[in-house]
Design an enzyme around this catalytic site. Structure first.
Site, PDB file in Angstrom:
ATOM      1  N   HIS A 280       0.845  -1.195   0.000  1.00 21.65           N
ATOM      2  CA  HIS A 280       0.000   0.000   0.000  1.00 21.65           C
ATOM      3  C   HIS A 280       0.877   1.240   0.000  1.00 21.65           C
ATOM      4  O   HIS A 280       1.981   1.239   0.560  1.00 21.65           O
ATOM      5  CB  HIS A 280      -0.925   0.006   1.230  1.00 21.65           C
ATOM      6  N   GLU A 333      -7.864  -4.587  -0.832  1.00 23.86           N
ATOM      7  CA  GLU A 333      -8.395  -5.232  -2.030  1.00 23.86           C
ATOM      8  C   GLU A 333      -8.322  -6.756  -1.964  1.00 23.86           C
ATOM      9  O   GLU A 333      -9.134  -7.446  -2.582  1.00 23.86           O
ATOM     10  CB  GLU A 333      -7.649  -4.747  -3.285  1.00 23.86           C
TER      11      GLU A 333
END
Length: 398
Positions: A280, A333
């Site tokens: 991320h 996700e």
């Protein structure tokens, strides 16, 4: 670095003394917000004064929406009134609905494309005015009218693509339940509604991500709410932003069984391929959204959830071995696709469902940005040939 500034000194940075920002504006504070923040080093993010994961665990999406929009968690009476307002905003005048249907039928595009086109048409059909010209109450009215149409339009676009008639929203269902109802036409199951609601609550806002920043830039021009949301949707459609849940699920399809997860991950890394759903831009350890979604996936159960848990562990080991200098862990996700799949959301609707959530955060940011009457207008660093040079005659060019 935090995206929240406690004070902005407008005299500190002037056009004649530009500041060169790092690539992607990483760590640069560009505005002040009271909506929330992301503390990547701590693995923590919040909406206003509350831990966002705590909110997702214990509150409905309407409660979180009310918090962002109106600044506080609603009382029982306020929540009932807010839900009634949402239900009322879902109903469009027949001529407006007819215009939207005509646009959608003419386009017959994938849901995200249809959504952008339809919301642009909605802004015109509702005759939305620039936020610059509206009172705060009028801006909130427009924000609600645009936001509630996102699940309606995306579900209708999906069903038309499947050769099915659209399903109208029901006033007796909440925001998350209505999304499932309009997609499937089946009575939503309570545990699916709650699981999807957790996902929606976790993704409604997340600092100055690309789509949120885009919405605020357009809002700073004074444009109408629909224009701001359409711009944000364009940013969300990119695979590095909103397109990852389906790609993460594609990876699980490739892996197939738990014992193949490590060889698959090793092969991806050996070929310098990105493992979708891991790493991320902000978090340097665990993504707190992923942890709650993993818990939610395990509660839903099933072979896909079991595969995801086993694959996560194997991919962690592979990443640690290949990149010992950097910790990369599952992001939101990775388990988002698992949760949405188990709730009955089709894979092609993962990114549109992300939009169903994030539009609530976008519109809150649009309303906040509208309070600042200054346009967002950064500078660029020129890196081309040195000017001024004489303009060559046509015959001398080339």
């Amino acid at each position: 670095m935090s995206t929240v500034a406690t004070h902005t000194d407008r005299s500190a940075t002037r056009p004649d003394t530009p500041v060169v920002a790092p690539p992607g504006l990483a760590g640069v504070v560009v505005a002040t917000t009271s909506l929330g923040d992301v503390r990547g080093a701590e693995g923590f993010f919040h909406y206003r004064q509350y831990d966002a994961v705590d909110l997702a665990r214990s509150c409905s999406i309407e409660e979180v929406w009310h918090l962002l929009l109106r600044g506080h968690l609603p009382t029982t009476g306020e929540l009932a009134a807010f839900r009634a307002t949402i239900a009322e905003a879902q109903v469009l005048a027949p001529d407006v609905r007819a215009q939207l249907d005509a646009v959608a039928v003419a386009a017959l595009a994938p849901p995200m494309t249809s959504l952008r086109t339809s919301l642009s048409a909605l802004g015109g059909a509702l005759r939305l005015e620039p936020v610059w010209d509206l009172s705060p109450a009028q801006r909130e009215r427009d924000a609600l009218r645009v936001a509630v149409q996102v699940p309606v339009v995306t579900a209708a676009a999906y069903r038309r693509g499947q050769g099915l008639d659209p399903v109208a929203p029901r006033a007796d269902l909440g925001y998350a339940a209505n999304h499932l109802w309009m997609l499937t036409g089946a009575e939503p199951r309570e545990h699916h509604v709650r699981a999807l609601e957790r996902y929606l609550c976790l993704t409604v806002d997340h600092g100055f991500n690309a789509s949120t920043f885009t919405a605020r830039v357009v809002a700073s021009t004074g444009a109408d709410v629909a224009a701001c949301v359409v711009a944000a949707l364009g940013a969300l459609s990119g695979p590095l932003h909103g397109g990852a849940p389906s790609r993460a699920l594609d990876s699980l399809d490739e892996i197939g069984t738990p014992e193949l997860a490590r060889p698959w991950a090793d092969a991806q890394l050996a070929e310098s391929r990105r493992i979708m759903g891991f790493g991320h831009a902000i978090y340097r350890a665990k993504d707190p959204r992923s942890e709650l979604l993993r818990e939610t996936a395990e509660e839903l159960g099933g072979p896909l959830a079991e595969l995801a848990v086993a694959a996560e562990s194997a991919i962690d080991d592979a990443l640690d071995a290949a990149r010992p200098d950097r910790t990369l862990r599952a992001n939101v996700e990775f388990y988002a696709g698992v949760v949405m799949h188990e709730c009955g959301v089709p894979r092609e609707m993962f990114t549109p469902t992300f939009a169903v959530s994030r539009v609530l955060g976008w519109t809150a940011h649009i309303l906040e940005q509208a309070l600042d009457r200054k346009i967002i207008r950064p500078s660029a660093r020129y890196a081309g040939p040195p000017p001024p040079q004489p303009v060559p005659a046509l015959g001398d060019r080339g």
